[in-house]
Scaffold this motif. Structure first.
Motif, PDB file in Angstrom:
ATOM      1  N   MET A   1       0.849  -1.165   0.000  1.00 30.85           N
ATOM      2  CA  MET A   1       0.000   0.000   0.000  1.00 30.85           C
ATOM      3  C   MET A   1       0.905   1.243   0.000  1.00 30.85           C
ATOM      4  N   THR A   2       0.670   2.128  -0.924  1.00 31.68           N
ATOM      5  CA  THR A   2       1.503   3.325  -1.038  1.00 31.68           C
ATOM      6  C   THR A   2       1.027   4.395  -0.064  1.00 31.68           C
ATOM      7  N   LEU A   3       1.862   5.407   0.112  1.00 30.18           N
ATOM      8  CA  LEU A   3       1.536   6.497   1.025  1.00 30.18           C
ATOM      9  C   LEU A   3       0.276   7.242   0.572  1.00 30.18           C
ATOM     10  N   ILE A   4       0.122   7.430  -0.715  1.00 36.05           N
ATOM     11  CA  ILE A   4      -1.060   8.124  -1.228  1.00 36.05           C
ATOM     12  C   ILE A   4      -2.324   7.293  -0.981  1.00 36.05           C
ATOM     13  N   GLU A   5      -2.219   5.960  -1.099  1.00 32.98           N
ATOM     14  CA  GLU A   5      -3.368   5.103  -0.805  1.00 32.98           C
ATOM     15  C   GLU A   5      -3.728   5.151   0.679  1.00 32.98           C
ATOM     16  N   ILE A   6      -2.698   5.154   1.530  1.00 33.74           N
ATOM     17  CA  ILE A   6      -2.938   5.256   2.971  1.00 33.74           C
ATOM     18  C   ILE A   6      -3.598   6.596   3.296  1.00 33.74           C
ATOM     19  N   ALA A   7      -3.093   7.670   2.686  1.00 38.42           N
ATOM     20  CA  ALA A   7      -3.661   8.998   2.913  1.00 38.42           C
ATOM     21  C   ALA A   7      -5.101   9.070   2.409  1.00 38.42           C
ATOM     22  N   SER A   8      -5.388   8.427   1.283  1.00 44.65           N
ATOM     23  CA  SER A   8      -6.761   8.396   0.764  1.00 44.65           C
ATOM     24  C   SER A   8      -7.692   7.636   1.703  1.00 44.65           C
ATOM     25  N   LEU A   9      -7.213   6.505   2.200  1.00 40.61           N
ATOM     26  CA  LEU A   9      -7.995   5.723   3.152  1.00 40.61           C
ATOM     27  C   LEU A   9      -8.259   6.534   4.421  1.00 40.61           C
ATOM     28  N   PHE A  10      -7.246   7.257   4.898  1.00 41.17           N
ATOM     29  CA  PHE A  10      -7.399   8.125   6.066  1.00 41.17           C
ATOM     30  C   PHE A  10      -8.460   9.196   5.807  1.00 41.17           C
ATOM     31  N   GLY A  11      -8.407   9.808   4.643  1.00 43.30           N
ATOM     32  CA  GLY A  11      -9.389  10.834   4.285  1.00 43.30           C
ATOM     33  C   GLY A  11     -10.798  10.281   4.203  1.00 43.30           C
ATOM     34  N   GLU A  12     -10.934   9.064   3.653  1.00 47.67           N
ATOM     35  CA  GLU A  12     -12.254   8.438   3.564  1.00 47.67           C
ATOM     36  C   GLU A  12     -12.813   8.132   4.955  1.00 47.67           C
ATOM     37  N   ARG A  13     -11.961   7.609   5.832  1.00 48.85           N
ATOM     38  CA  ARG A  13     -12.404   7.298   7.203  1.00 48.85           C
ATOM     39  C   ARG A  13     -12.798   8.566   7.950  1.00 48.85           C
ATOM     40  N   LYS A  14     -12.033   9.614   7.743  1.00 50.55           N
ATOM     41  CA  LYS A  14     -12.331  10.890   8.390  1.00 50.55           C
ATOM     42  C   LYS A  14     -13.675  11.438   7.890  1.00 50.55           C
ATOM     43  N   ALA A  15     -13.893  11.355   6.577  1.00 49.94           N
ATOM     44  CA  ALA A  15     -15.158  11.825   6.007  1.00 49.94           C
ATOM     45  C   ALA A  15     -16.334  10.990   6.502  1.00 49.94           C
ATOM     46  N   SER A  16     -16.140   9.681   6.640  1.00 45.42           N
ATOM     47  CA  SER A  16     -17.231   8.838   7.129  1.00 45.42           C
ATOM     48  C   SER A  16     -17.525   9.125   8.601  1.00 45.42           C
ATOM     49  N   LEU A  17     -16.503   9.437   9.387  1.00 42.65           N
ATOM     50  CA  LEU A  17     -16.729   9.817  10.784  1.00 42.65           C
ATOM     51  C   LEU A  17     -17.518  11.120  10.886  1.00 42.65           C
ATOM     52  N   VAL A  18     -17.184  12.070  10.017  1.00 47.01           N
ATOM     53  CA  VAL A  18     -17.921  13.334   9.995  1.00 47.01           C
ATOM     54  C   VAL A  18     -19.377  13.077   9.650  1.00 47.01           C
ATOM     55  N   GLU A  19     -19.602  12.221   8.670  1.00 50.52           N
ATOM     56  CA  GLU A  19     -20.972  11.915   8.234  1.00 50.52           C
ATOM     57  C   GLU A  19     -21.748  11.141   9.303  1.00 50.52           C
ATOM     58  N   LEU A  20     -21.105  10.136   9.892  1.00 53.68           N
ATOM     59  CA  LEU A  20     -21.786   9.317  10.903  1.00 53.68           C
ATOM     60  C   LEU A  20     -22.087  10.088  12.181  1.00 53.68           C
ATOM     61  N   SER A  21     -21.147  10.907  12.603  1.00 56.51           N
ATOM     62  CA  SER A  21     -21.326  11.610  13.871  1.00 56.51           C
ATOM     63  C   SER A  21     -22.171  12.873  13.736  1.00 56.51           C
ATOM     64  N   GLY A  22     -22.230  13.418  12.540  1.00 53.13           N
ATOM     65  CA  GLY A  22     -22.951  14.670  12.347  1.00 53.13           C
ATOM     66  C   GLY A  22     -22.179  15.869  12.866  1.00 53.13           C
ATOM     67  N   LEU A  23     -20.917  15.645  13.210  1.00 53.00           N
ATOM     68  CA  LEU A  23     -20.074  16.726  13.721  1.00 53.00           C
ATOM     69  C   LEU A  23     -19.355  17.435  12.591  1.00 53.00           C
ATOM     70  N   ASP A  24     -19.010  18.648  12.830  1.00 50.85           N
ATOM     71  CA  ASP A  24     -18.175  19.418  11.923  1.00 50.85           C
ATOM     72  C   ASP A  24     -16.741  18.871  11.992  1.00 50.85           C
ATOM     73  N   LYS A  25     -15.941  19.081  10.962  1.00 53.32           N
ATOM     74  CA  LYS A  25     -14.545  18.625  10.991  1.00 53.32           C
ATOM     75  C   LYS A  25     -13.780  19.248  12.148  1.00 53.32           C
ATOM     76  N   ASP A  26     -14.057  20.525  12.427  1.00 61.20           N
ATOM     77  CA  ASP A  26     -13.375  21.190  13.539  1.00 61.20           C
ATOM     78  C   ASP A  26     -13.695  20.522  14.866  1.00 61.20           C
ATOM     79  N   ALA A  27     -14.956  20.184  15.072  1.00 59.58           N
ATOM     80  CA  ALA A  27     -15.353  19.518  16.314  1.00 59.58           C
ATOM     81  C   ALA A  27     -14.713  18.145  16.414  1.00 59.58           C
ATOM     82  N   LEU A  28     -14.588  17.470  15.291  1.00 58.13           N
ATOM     83  CA  LEU A  28     -13.949  16.160  15.282  1.00 58.13           C
ATOM     84  C   LEU A  28     -12.496  16.265  15.743  1.00 58.13           C
TER      85      LEU A  28
END
Length: 131
Positions: A1-28
């Motif tokens: 897994m390349t660094l860009i793939e890891i970073a993409s996976l991190f971004g996807e997980r972060k976006a899903s947490l924002v969506e699931l929690s209903g919190l703003d990115k700043d609050a997260l």
């Protein structure tokens, strides 16, 4: 897994947490920084625990922003530096406050003067007999 793939996976997980929690990115950022600080502080009760917890949050904040910047470079959607510093500030604010006031949150250790007031052993028996 390349660094860009890891970073993409991190971004996807972060976006899903924002969506699931209903919190703003700043609050997260605030919640994650505070939760990690308290978690480390609960498990690290020894000397220097406040600093270790604060440094752990700092490493997490910079690591997360580094992954965000890596993902942005891969997607060619680079955010201004101020946005990244804003995220680090949000993550570090409350852990920094707790680090600065942490010495007052801990119970006081018994001083050597307090220990000499308590008698034990033979001296304690003499005092009991004298009473």
């Amino acid at each position: 897994m390349t660094l860009i793939e890891i970073a993409s996976l991190f971004g996807e997980r972060k976006a899903s947490l924002v969506e699931l929690s209903g919190l703003d990115k700043d609050a997260l950022h605030i919640y994650f920084g505070l939760a990690l600080f308290l978690l480390i502080r609960v498990f690290w009760r020894w000397r220097g625990g406040w600093v270790v917890a604060w440094l752990t949050v700092l490493v997490m904040a910079f690591g997360g922003e580094w992954l965000d910047m890596t993902r942005e470079m891969g997607d060619a959607t680079i955010q201004p530096d101020a946005a990244h510093w804003h995220d680090i500030w949000n993550t570090m604010f409350w852990p920094t406050v707790l680090l600065l006031i942490g010495r007052w949150l801990q119970p006081r250790a018994k001083s050597s003067a307090g220990a000499s007031d308590e008698m034990s052993g033979e001296d304690a028996e003499r005092r009991f007999e004298q009473a």
